[in-house]
Design an enzyme around this catalytic site. Structure first.
Site, short mmCIF file in Angstrom:
data_model
loop_
_atom_site.label_atom_id
_atom_site.label_comp_id
_atom_site.label_asym_id
_atom_site.label_seq_id
_atom_site.Cartn_x
_atom_site.Cartn_y
_atom_site.Cartn_z
N SER A 200 0.84 -1.22 0.09
CA SER A 200 0.01 0.08 0.01
C SER A 200 0.85 1.23 -0.03
O SER A 200 1.98 1.29 0.71
CB SER A 200 -0.94 0.14 1.31
OG SER A 200 -1.55 1.31 1.31
N TYR A 228 -1.60 -0.63 10.89
CA TYR A 228 -1.73 -0.86 9.42
C TYR A 228 -0.71 -0.27 8.86
O TYR A 228 0.04 -1.02 8.20
CB TYR A 228 -3.12 -0.13 8.84
CG TYR A 228 -3.08 -0.40 7.35
CD1 TYR A 228 -3.56 -1.66 6.91
CD2 TYR A 228 -2.85 0.52 6.46
CE1 TYR A 228 -3.73 -1.68 5.43
CE2 TYR A 228 -2.85 0.53 5.23
CZ TYR A 228 -3.49 -0.92 4.57
OH TYR A 228 -3.76 -1.19 3.30
#
Length: 376
Positions: A200, A228
């Site tokens: 990501s 995350y």
């Protein structure tokens, strides 16, 4: 990308020891995140949708998290292109239902789609070991492992797996790392082969403390965003070291990809007001099919192995990273911190129950015992 610059970057990275991103790194990281969201569709305007694939007949792909979102698109498109696809999923029934639907829609073609299901729960490292042992026992090749499954529990309090690890860190990094290492025997049989980690752009604002990967020391206040982003950065760092430790003769390429900002199951976990925002800016946000393109490119393009080997030969401090527009890009500044990357490697191997030299032993054809193996 010159060797001189790489060495200089590595040297600077090795000198510093810190407990968080600097302000400039943090600002540049968020600029990268916002820039990808605002301009990803323009940057990827040269790509067809769906992405045309080169011949993949006779190739075997393992795709984790393939019952929804990007993973579903990856599995289906590979299968329709003629690949043998193993859907590695937590919910086998959902996968079987999908396969039945795909086969029905594929009726009239000469051959049925070559798709099968194997159970894999990334919240259980024992499940990861069980999956790897079952696959390796086939004594067949694996050409591409696509570590697609991931979680982002936005706004949720800190949660831990039954193995005792923070859930983002386990699902997004520890479990895929364990799976990648344990499947090396099958990847060697499938050489030239690849490990593709769906990462990501959020790793640009991530930070990893190798001695506090569970974020429990209190030095940093836990948030789901911290969990995350840190897990995604840890994956980039681990992948860079794995890429270096695999000898060229093994024929295994390791790379990370950004799918872009995609409306998938992750978005469904967003607060309601942000979900509304997602729906109001459809021009900027990719759908799952568009979001699958960079991963499919990384998994199938014939020039990818050569690019990975070039980075290794140049002693570049980080491994290959493919952006959402299917072009090579540079991971975050913190990802270049070579000293921290090796500490993340050592700590990861300790947490997933493998000796630090497991890769070398598996490459030599020796057996390696994992702490989470049921056969211990």
């Amino acid at each position: 990308m010159g060797t001189e610059n790489a060495t200089e970057t590595a040297g600077l990275a090795g000198e510093r020891s810190k407990d968080g991103l600097g302000w400039m790194e943090w600002i540049r990281g968020w600029m990268a995140v916002i820039g990808e969201m605002m301009f990803q569709r323009i940057a990827a305007s040269h790509l067809q949708n769906p992405l045309p694939l080169p011949p993949v007949n006779e190739l075997t792909f393992v795709v984790t998290g393939s019952t929804s979102g990007i993973g579903l698109q990856i599995a289906r498109q590979l299968a329709e292109a003629g690949a043998h696809v193993i859907m590695a999923v937590r919910n086998p029934k959902a996968a079987h239902d999908l396969i039945q639907k795909w086969q029905n829609e594929w009726s009239g073609m000469i051959l049925p789609l070559n798709v099968e299901v194997m159970e894999l729960d990334l919240l259980s490292l024992e499940s990861v070991v069980r999956f790897a042992e079952a696959y390796n026992a086939r004594l067949g090749p694996l050409h591409v492992l696509i570590n697609n499954a991931g979680i982002f529990s936005i706004g949720e309090p800190q949660k831990f797996s039954k193995d005792g690890y923070e859930q983002h860190m386990q699902v997004n990094h520890l479990a895929p790392a364990l799976l990648s290492v344990l499947l090396l025997p099958s990847l060697i049989r499938g050489s030239p082969s690849r490990i593709v980690n769906v990462n990501s752009v959020m790793h640009y604002v991530g930070f990893v403390d190798p001695e506090d990967m569970n974020v429990i020391s209190g030095r940093k206040k836990y948030t789901s965003l911290l969990g995350y982003c840190g897990s995604k950065l840890a994956q980039v760092m681990f992948s860079s070291v794995l890429h270096k430790r695999l000898p060229a003769e093994a024929g295994i390429s390791v790379l990370c990809v950004s799918p872009g900002v995609v409306y998938t199951n992750v978005a469904r976990d967003l607060p309601r007001i942000l979900q509304v925002g997602y729906r109001f800016i459809p021009y900027f946000i990719f759908d799952a099919q568009e979001g699958s393109r960079s991963t499919l490119f990384a998994a199938t393009d014939p020039q990818v192995p050569e690019y990975c080997e070039t980075l290794k030969a140049d002693d570049w401090p980080v491994g290959a990273f493919i952006s959402q527009d299917c072009r090579p890009t540079n991971p975050s500044e913190e990802a270049h911190n070579v000293e921290t990357s090796y500490k993340v490697w050592e700590k990861t191997m300790e947490l997933i129950g493998l000796p630090s030299d497991a890769v070398e032993r598996l490459i030599e054809g020796n057996e390696v015992t994992c702490r989470y193996s049921m056969t211990d």
